[in-house]
Design an enzyme around this catalytic site. Structure first.
Site, PDB file in Angstrom:
ATOM      1  N   ARG A 148       0.948  -1.111  -0.248  1.00 44.55           N
ATOM      2  CA  ARG A 148      -0.544   0.505  -0.361  1.00 44.55           C
ATOM      3  C   ARG A 148       0.881   1.487   0.159  1.00 44.55           C
ATOM      4  O   ARG A 148       0.414   2.280   0.399  1.00 44.55           O
ATOM      5  CB  ARG A 148      -0.892  -0.045   0.850  1.00 44.55           C
ATOM      6  CG  ARG A 148      -2.142  -0.659   1.633  1.00 44.55           C
ATOM      7  CD  ARG A 148      -3.056  -0.986   2.342  1.00 44.55           C
ATOM      8  NE  ARG A 148      -3.960  -1.852   1.936  1.00 44.55           N
ATOM      9  CZ  ARG A 148      -4.561  -2.914   2.595  1.00 44.55           C
ATOM     10  NH1 ARG A 148      -3.186  -3.149   4.086  1.00 44.55           N
ATOM     11  NH2 ARG A 148      -4.982  -4.063   2.460  1.00 44.55           N
ATOM     12  N   HIS A 161      -0.591  12.825 -28.911  1.00 41.80           N
ATOM     13  CA  HIS A 161      -1.238  11.775 -29.081  1.00 41.80           C
ATOM     14  C   HIS A 161      -1.987  11.178 -29.845  1.00 41.80           C
ATOM     15  O   HIS A 161      -1.496  10.301 -30.462  1.00 41.80           O
ATOM     16  CB  HIS A 161      -2.239  11.695 -27.317  1.00 41.80           C
ATOM     17  CG  HIS A 161      -1.332  12.047 -26.283  1.00 41.80           C
ATOM     18  ND1 HIS A 161      -2.238  12.465 -25.164  1.00 41.80           N
ATOM     19  CD2 HIS A 161       0.212  11.586 -26.081  1.00 41.80           C
ATOM     20  CE1 HIS A 161      -1.339  12.534 -24.651  1.00 41.80           C
ATOM     21  NE2 HIS A 161      -0.294  11.678 -24.004  1.00 41.80           N
ATOM     22  N   GLU A 206      10.073  19.051 -24.960  1.00 43.46           N
ATOM     23  CA  GLU A 206       9.177  18.932 -23.616  1.00 43.46           C
ATOM     24  C   GLU A 206       9.832  21.164 -23.255  1.00 43.46           C
ATOM     25  O   GLU A 206       8.921  21.468 -22.046  1.00 43.46           O
ATOM     26  CB  GLU A 206       9.721  18.134 -23.142  1.00 43.46           C
ATOM     27  CG  GLU A 206       8.702  17.381 -23.276  1.00 43.46           C
ATOM     28  CD  GLU A 206       7.504  16.771 -22.897  1.00 43.46           C
ATOM     29  OE1 GLU A 206       6.496  17.606 -22.471  1.00 43.46           O
ATOM     30  OE2 GLU A 206       6.700  15.493 -22.982  1.00 43.46           O
ATOM     31  N   GLU A 234      -3.940  17.498 -11.263  1.00 44.55           N
ATOM     32  CA  GLU A 234      -4.616  17.715 -12.505  1.00 44.55           C
ATOM     33  C   GLU A 234      -6.423  18.324 -12.208  1.00 44.55           C
ATOM     34  O   GLU A 234      -6.851  17.668 -12.877  1.00 44.55           O
ATOM     35  CB  GLU A 234      -3.984  16.814 -13.266  1.00 44.55           C
ATOM     36  CG  GLU A 234      -4.245  17.474 -14.960  1.00 44.55           C
ATOM     37  CD  GLU A 234      -3.811  16.446 -16.301  1.00 44.55           C
ATOM     38  OE1 GLU A 234      -2.435  15.766 -15.132  1.00 44.55           O
ATOM     39  OE2 GLU A 234      -4.631  16.508 -16.918  1.00 44.55           O
ATOM     40  N   ASN A 290      -0.057  20.100 -20.706  1.00 45.34           N
ATOM     41  CA  ASN A 290      -0.625  19.434 -22.184  1.00 45.34           C
ATOM     42  C   ASN A 290       0.122  19.622 -23.137  1.00 45.34           C
ATOM     43  O   ASN A 290      -0.449  19.592 -24.159  1.00 45.34           O
ATOM     44  CB  ASN A 290      -2.024  17.952 -21.738  1.00 45.34           C
ATOM     45  CG  ASN A 290      -1.940  17.319 -20.661  1.00 45.34           C
ATOM     46  OD1 ASN A 290      -0.572  16.661 -20.115  1.00 45.34           O
ATOM     47  ND2 ASN A 290      -2.864  17.735 -20.056  1.00 45.34           N
ATOM     48  N   ARG A 322      -2.818  22.466 -13.472  1.00 45.07           N
ATOM     49  CA  ARG A 322      -1.870  21.435 -13.822  1.00 45.07           C
ATOM     50  C   ARG A 322      -2.217  21.310 -15.639  1.00 45.07           C
ATOM     51  O   ARG A 322      -1.015  20.677 -16.048  1.00 45.07           O
ATOM     52  CB  ARG A 322      -2.124  19.754 -13.600  1.00 45.07           C
ATOM     53  CG  ARG A 322      -0.599  18.916 -13.562  1.00 45.07           C
ATOM     54  CD  ARG A 322      -0.704  18.186 -12.435  1.00 45.07           C
ATOM     55  NE  ARG A 322       0.947  17.125 -13.216  1.00 45.07           N
ATOM     56  CZ  ARG A 322       1.140  16.046 -12.312  1.00 45.07           C
ATOM     57  NH1 ARG A 322       0.607  16.413 -10.798  1.00 45.07           N
ATOM     58  NH2 ARG A 322       1.768  15.413 -12.519  1.00 45.07           N
ATOM     59  N   LYS A 356       8.214  22.738 -14.397  1.00 45.59           N
ATOM     60  CA  LYS A 356       6.464  21.502 -14.087  1.00 45.59           C
ATOM     61  C   LYS A 356       6.384  21.660 -12.232  1.00 45.59           C
ATOM     62  O   LYS A 356       6.263  21.014 -11.894  1.00 45.59           O
ATOM     63  CB  LYS A 356       7.940  20.846 -14.106  1.00 45.59           C
ATOM     64  CG  LYS A 356       7.365  19.310 -13.507  1.00 45.59           C
ATOM     65  CD  LYS A 356       6.706  18.680 -15.101  1.00 45.59           C
ATOM     66  CE  LYS A 356       5.628  17.343 -14.369  1.00 45.59           C
ATOM     67  NZ  LYS A 356       5.478  16.450 -14.968  1.00 45.59           N
ATOM     68  N   HIS A 361      -0.007  18.324 -26.729  1.00 39.98           N
ATOM     69  CA  HIS A 361      -0.699  17.069 -26.580  1.00 39.98           C
ATOM     70  C   HIS A 361      -1.760  16.290 -26.970  1.00 39.98           C
ATOM     71  O   HIS A 361      -1.488  15.199 -27.237  1.00 39.98           O
ATOM     72  CB  HIS A 361       0.010  16.439 -24.800  1.00 39.98           C
ATOM     73  CG  HIS A 361       1.514  16.454 -24.465  1.00 39.98           C
ATOM     74  ND1 HIS A 361       1.797  17.885 -24.704  1.00 39.98           N
ATOM     75  CD2 HIS A 361       1.886  15.562 -23.611  1.00 39.98           C
ATOM     76  CE1 HIS A 361       3.358  17.183 -23.502  1.00 39.98           C
ATOM     77  NE2 HIS A 361       3.145  16.133 -23.181  1.00 39.98           N
ATOM     78  N   LYS A 392       3.118  11.393 -11.260  1.00 39.65           N
ATOM     79  CA  LYS A 392       2.575  10.334 -12.223  1.00 39.65           C
ATOM     80  C   LYS A 392       3.131   9.214 -12.302  1.00 39.65           C
ATOM     81  O   LYS A 392       3.936   9.013 -12.638  1.00 39.65           O
ATOM     82  CB  LYS A 392       2.054  11.200 -13.818  1.00 39.65           C
ATOM     83  CG  LYS A 392       0.416  12.046 -13.167  1.00 39.65           C
ATOM     84  CD  LYS A 392       0.426  12.554 -14.954  1.00 39.65           C
ATOM     85  CE  LYS A 392       0.072  14.249 -15.138  1.00 39.65           C
ATOM     86  NZ  LYS A 392      -0.860  14.103 -16.475  1.00 39.65           N
ATOM     87  N   HIS A 444       7.386  10.356 -28.785  1.00 40.31           N
ATOM     88  CA  HIS A 444       6.245  11.220 -27.716  1.00 40.31           C
ATOM     89  C   HIS A 444       6.851  12.633 -28.017  1.00 40.31           C
ATOM     90  O   HIS A 444       5.942  13.331 -28.555  1.00 40.31           O
ATOM     91  CB  HIS A 444       6.679  10.530 -26.603  1.00 40.31           C
ATOM     92  CG  HIS A 444       5.951  11.866 -26.007  1.00 40.31           C
ATOM     93  ND1 HIS A 444       4.341  12.014 -25.632  1.00 40.31           N
ATOM     94  CD2 HIS A 444       6.309  12.159 -24.531  1.00 40.31           C
ATOM     95  CE1 HIS A 444       3.543  12.615 -24.730  1.00 40.31           C
ATOM     96  NE2 HIS A 444       5.058  13.079 -24.325  1.00 40.31           N
TER      97      HIS A 444
HETATM   98  N1  GLY Z   1       3.597  15.334 -18.406  1.00 38.93           N
HETATM   99  C1  GLY Z   1       2.409  16.172 -17.813  1.00 38.93           C
HETATM  100  C2  GLY Z   1       2.329  15.855 -16.041  1.00 38.93           C
HETATM  101  O1  GLY Z   1       3.129  15.537 -15.563  1.00 38.93           O
HETATM  102  O2  GLY Z   1       1.273  16.375 -15.761  1.00 38.93           O
END
Ligand code: GLY
Length: 364
Positions: free
Chosen positions: A126, A259, A190, A244, A252, A248, A234, A255, A148, A272
């Site tokens: 956990r 994507h 990026e 997000e 994107n 946040r 970031k 993206h 993430k 990417h």
């Molecule tokens: N790569 C986008 C984020 O971390 O929100």
């Protein structure tokens, strides 16, 4: 050179350390001061064979010298191994090594290793601590920061995952020396993104650089500046909106269409960062059409993307209708509207669902 960037999340604060030769000091940063992981604890180092061959011995020496008991779990390299099957292998190693709640996992690798190790750490017992040691430019400036984590489902990228913030992100710029040039350029997409959406001074620094397409043309000082300013951007955005819920999403930028391009190409022939570069060019066109920025600003972005040696055109085998159809099924759809990140001049951005089909079609 060493910079420390705080990620001041209310419940999970941590630091991103950018330090030349930092791999050799990983153990002392984890163990020193108020230890992030107590010396004597077990660490599971997760990597892939190629990265481990280059940097594994130094990371292991630094961690064992600091008093940790370290075992290694190596997983095959590549996006196609970012699966629950690989997570099972990490769990098996964690079980075999008898990891406990106070043990930690260390991700030594690019975004795939970082995302998988983070997810395994989020779920084993956990939740164990995880330390991110990114080895690609893309993972340094994006994937390793912000928590993430996850793996792909056969039906889509990153559909399985969890938010799990690291205890420390340790970036050693020297490891980029061995990164293939194409992957270096992918990370640069990026970096350019942060310049456009958040940091005009970074954008201008990139414009002033003679070349951006290969590690060897940058020089240590410029690379250090690029890394610290990108990580700062970031960290600031993530600190404002950890999960997000809103802000946040500006990360994107490029993206949405990116994507779609990656997916329609079945993740072959375009990586990417290249897809994000194409997406930023398309988003830039939309922003000019809607007067969110000027044609001159759009041209400056295009010039920078070209300077980084990144593609600017949608691959010839794709057509606009396929991209539009796919966008309807993208994660960025909310209440039936495709969400786009739009630049607001250079250095700021916002999210909107108000892009009409015709505007999109014209940009594509
Ligand atoms: N790569 C986008 C984020 O971390 O929100």
């Amino acid at each position: 050179m060493k910079s420390v960037i705080p990620v001041p999340l209310p419940n999970n604060p941590y630091e991103v350390v950018v330090a030349t030769g930092g791999i050799d000091h990983l153990g002392s940063w984890l163990a020193g001061g108020a230890p992030l992981v107590k010396p004597g604890q077990k660490l599971l180092l997760v990597s892939n064979p190629a990265i481990f061959k280059q940097y594994g011995d130094r990371a292991l020496a630094s961690l064992t010298e600091a008093g940790y008991a370290v075992e290694t779990c190596l997983l095959p390299a590549g996006e196609r191994y970012k699966t629950l099957g690989s997570i099972q292998k990490i769990y098996d190693a964690a079980l075999g090594f008898h990891l406990e709640r106070k043990s930690a996992m260390v991700a030594l690798g690019g975004g795939v290793i970082g995302d998988m190790t983070g997810f395994a750490a989020a779920t084993w017992l956990r939740g164990l601590s995880v330390v991110q040691v990114p080895t690609s430019l893309l993972a340094m400036v994006d994937a390793s920061i912000g928590g993430k984590t996850g793996v792909n489902h056969p039906q889509g990228k990153n559909l399985i995952g969890a938010f799990h913030q690291p205890r420390l992100v340790m970036i050693d710029p020297l490891v980029l020396k061995t990164l293939p040039a194409r992957e270096f350029r992918a990370g640069m997409a990026e970096v350019i993104k942060y310049g456009v959406i958040r940091d005009r001074a970074l954008f201008e620094t990139l414009e002033a650089a003679p070349r951006l397409d290969q590690y060897r043309y940058l020089g240590d000082e410029l690379l250090h500046t690029i890394l610290t300013r990108s990580c700062q951007a970031k960290a600031e955005v993530v600190s404002q909106d950890e999960k997000e819920a809103g802000r946040r999403a500006i990360l994107n930028y490029g993206h949405t269409i990116g994507h779609a391009v990656e997916s329609l190409m079945q993740y072959r022939g375009v990586n990417h960062g290249e897809a994000v570069a194409i997406g930023m060019v398309a988003a830039g066109k939309i922003a000019t059409a809607l007067n969110y920025w000027t044609a001159a600003e759009e041209a400056r972005q295009l010039k920078l993307i070209e300077k980084a040696g990144l593609p600017t055109q949608i691959p010839a085998q794709l057509n606009a209708d396929d991209i539009l159809a796919l966008l309807q099924g993208d994660k960025k759809v909310e209440d039936g509207q495709v969400r786009f990140v739009m630049p607001k001049g250079l250095g700021d951005a916002f999210v909107t669902g108000d892009i009409t089909h015709d505007t999109l079609l014209a940009a594509l």
